[in-house]
Scaffold this motif. Structure first.
Motif, PDB file in Angstrom:
ATOM      1  N   SER A  36       0.861  -1.183   0.000  1.00 30.99           N
ATOM      2  CA  SER A  36       0.000   0.000   0.000  1.00 30.99           C
ATOM      3  C   SER A  36       0.893   1.228   0.000  1.00 30.99           C
ATOM      4  N   VAL A  37       0.435   2.271  -0.688  1.00 34.87           N
ATOM      5  CA  VAL A  37       1.221   3.494  -0.816  1.00 34.87           C
ATOM      6  C   VAL A  37       0.329   4.697  -0.546  1.00 34.87           C
ATOM      7  N   THR A  38       0.916   5.738   0.047  1.00 38.23           N
ATOM      8  CA  THR A  38       0.214   7.003   0.247  1.00 38.23           C
ATOM      9  C   THR A  38       1.127   8.149  -0.172  1.00 38.23           C
ATOM     10  N   THR A  39       0.503   9.170  -0.755  1.00 41.19           N
ATOM     11  CA  THR A  39       1.174  10.423  -1.081  1.00 41.19           C
ATOM     12  C   THR A  39       0.258  11.547  -0.605  1.00 41.19           C
ATOM     13  N   LYS A  40       0.661  12.779  -0.809  1.00 46.67           N
ATOM     14  CA  LYS A  40      -0.210  13.908  -0.448  1.00 46.67           C
ATOM     15  C   LYS A  40      -1.458  13.950  -1.326  1.00 46.67           C
ATOM     16  N   LYS A  41      -1.370  13.367  -2.547  1.00 45.69           N
ATOM     17  CA  LYS A  41      -2.460  13.460  -3.512  1.00 45.69           C
ATOM     18  C   LYS A  41      -3.201  12.160  -3.765  1.00 45.69           C
ATOM     19  N   SER A  42      -2.694  11.037  -3.221  1.00 49.88           N
ATOM     20  CA  SER A  42      -3.251   9.761  -3.653  1.00 49.88           C
ATOM     21  C   SER A  42      -3.010   8.637  -2.654  1.00 49.88           C
ATOM     22  N   THR A  43      -3.703   7.521  -2.907  1.00 49.38           N
ATOM     23  CA  THR A  43      -3.451   6.266  -2.198  1.00 49.38           C
ATOM     24  C   THR A  43      -3.476   5.147  -3.234  1.00 49.38           C
ATOM     25  N   GLY A  44      -2.803   4.048  -2.923  1.00 50.65           N
ATOM     26  CA  GLY A  44      -2.788   2.956  -3.873  1.00 50.65           C
ATOM     27  C   GLY A  44      -2.472   1.632  -3.235  1.00 50.65           C
ATOM     28  N   THR A  45      -2.736   0.581  -4.004  1.00 50.54           N
ATOM     29  CA  THR A  45      -2.422  -0.776  -3.575  1.00 50.54           C
ATOM     30  C   THR A  45      -1.843  -1.543  -4.756  1.00 50.54           C
ATOM     31  N   GLY A  46      -1.128  -2.603  -4.429  1.00 51.57           N
ATOM     32  CA  GLY A  46      -0.527  -3.405  -5.479  1.00 51.57           C
ATOM     33  C   GLY A  46       0.155  -4.628  -4.912  1.00 51.57           C
ATOM     34  N   SER A  47       1.167  -5.101  -5.659  1.00 48.47           N
ATOM     35  CA  SER A  47       1.879  -6.308  -5.252  1.00 48.47           C
ATOM     36  C   SER A  47       3.362  -6.159  -5.550  1.00 48.47           C
ATOM     37  N   TRP A  48       4.160  -7.014  -4.886  1.00 48.50           N
ATOM     38  CA  TRP A  48       5.613  -6.997  -5.060  1.00 48.50           C
ATOM     39  C   TRP A  48       6.142  -8.418  -5.160  1.00 48.50           C
ATOM     40  N   THR A  49       7.335  -8.544  -5.802  1.00 47.69           N
ATOM     41  CA  THR A  49       8.025  -9.821  -5.933  1.00 47.69           C
ATOM     42  C   THR A  49       9.527  -9.571  -5.872  1.00 47.69           C
ATOM     43  N   VAL A  50      10.238 -10.342  -5.048  1.00 50.67           N
ATOM     44  CA  VAL A  50      11.697 -10.289  -5.028  1.00 50.67           C
ATOM     45  C   VAL A  50      12.186 -11.031  -6.271  1.00 50.67           C
ATOM     46  N   THR A  51      13.169 -10.431  -6.987  1.00 49.30           N
ATOM     47  CA  THR A  51      13.632 -11.012  -8.247  1.00 49.30           C
ATOM     48  C   THR A  51      15.092 -11.447  -8.200  1.00 49.30           C
ATOM     49  N   GLY A  52      15.658 -11.544  -7.021  1.00 50.05           N
ATOM     50  CA  GLY A  52      17.043 -11.979  -6.896  1.00 50.05           C
ATOM     51  C   GLY A  52      17.621 -11.481  -5.591  1.00 50.05           C
ATOM     52  N   ASP A  53      18.926 -11.594  -5.453  1.00 54.65           N
ATOM     53  CA  ASP A  53      19.589 -11.187  -4.209  1.00 54.65           C
ATOM     54  C   ASP A  53      19.322  -9.728  -3.858  1.00 54.65           C
ATOM     55  N   THR A  54      19.181  -8.872  -4.859  1.00 58.49           N
ATOM     56  CA  THR A  54      18.956  -7.443  -4.596  1.00 58.49           C
ATOM     57  C   THR A  54      17.830  -6.864  -5.431  1.00 58.49           C
ATOM     58  N   GLY A  55      17.112  -7.693  -6.181  1.00 62.91           N
ATOM     59  CA  GLY A  55      16.083  -7.188  -7.090  1.00 62.91           C
ATOM     60  C   GLY A  55      14.687  -7.223  -6.508  1.00 62.91           C
ATOM     61  N   LEU A  56      13.867  -6.278  -6.951  1.00 62.53           N
ATOM     62  CA  LEU A  56      12.484  -6.172  -6.506  1.00 62.53           C
ATOM     63  C   LEU A  56      11.664  -5.584  -7.646  1.00 62.53           C
ATOM     64  N   GLU A  57      10.532  -6.183  -7.929  1.00 60.30           N
ATOM     65  CA  GLU A  57       9.588  -5.611  -8.876  1.00 60.30           C
ATOM     66  C   GLU A  57       8.286  -5.369  -8.136  1.00 60.30           C
ATOM     67  N   PHE A  58       7.677  -4.211  -8.411  1.00 61.71           N
ATOM     68  CA  PHE A  58       6.369  -3.968  -7.826  1.00 61.71           C
ATOM     69  C   PHE A  58       5.485  -3.210  -8.794  1.00 61.71           C
ATOM     70  N   SER A  59       4.199  -3.435  -8.625  1.00 56.57           N
ATOM     71  CA  SER A  59       3.185  -2.868  -9.497  1.00 56.57           C
ATOM     72  C   SER A  59       2.047  -2.377  -8.611  1.00 56.57           C
TER      73      SER A  59
END
Length: 123
Positions: A36-59
């Motif tokens: 979940s994400v918040t900003t001064k103008k918005s809120t959102g939801t999504g998902s994440w996946t670790v893609t390796g030792d240091t990698g991360l993808e999120f949408s």
């Protein structure tokens, strides 16, 4: 004993840069792969996946708050943004880049842009 894979679970604060603007945000990565994400103008939801030792993808889908009139750079009323980011971890910091696609109230794509982000884990 095997080493546990890295996980972003927890709260992070950061900035996203797009179209010459810099916006602050807070994101919480949950153990179940949601976020979940918040900003001064918005809120959102999504998902994440670790893609390796240091990698991360999120949408995520980030909806503008009802009291915010957001106009895209091409002059259209914006309702939400679909954001897809590929990031790399360095200690308690993340840096990433991706795409932000802005949609109007009817769901039609009205604008797309590149975005970069930097975030730090909150203790």
């Amino acid at each position: 004993m095997p080493v546990s894979p890295w996980t972003p679970v927890g709260r992070w604060t950061g900035t996203v840069t797009h179209d010459g603007e810099v916006d602050d945000y807070t994101v919480t990565f949950e153990p179940d792969g949601s976020l979940s994400v918040t900003t001064k103008k918005s809120t959102g939801t999504g998902s994440w996946t670790v893609t390796g030792d240091t990698g991360l993808e999120f949408s995520l889908r980030e909806d503008f708050n009802l009291d915010v009139t957001q106009i895209s750079p091409n002059g259209h009323h914006a309702a939400y943004i679909q954001i897809d980011i590929s990031a790399r971890r360095d200690g308690d910091s993340l840096t990433g880049e991706g795409k932000a696609v802005v949609h109007g109230p009817d769901g039609a794509v009205i604008y797309g842009t590149d975005a970069t982000t930097e975030a730090r884990r909150v203790s």
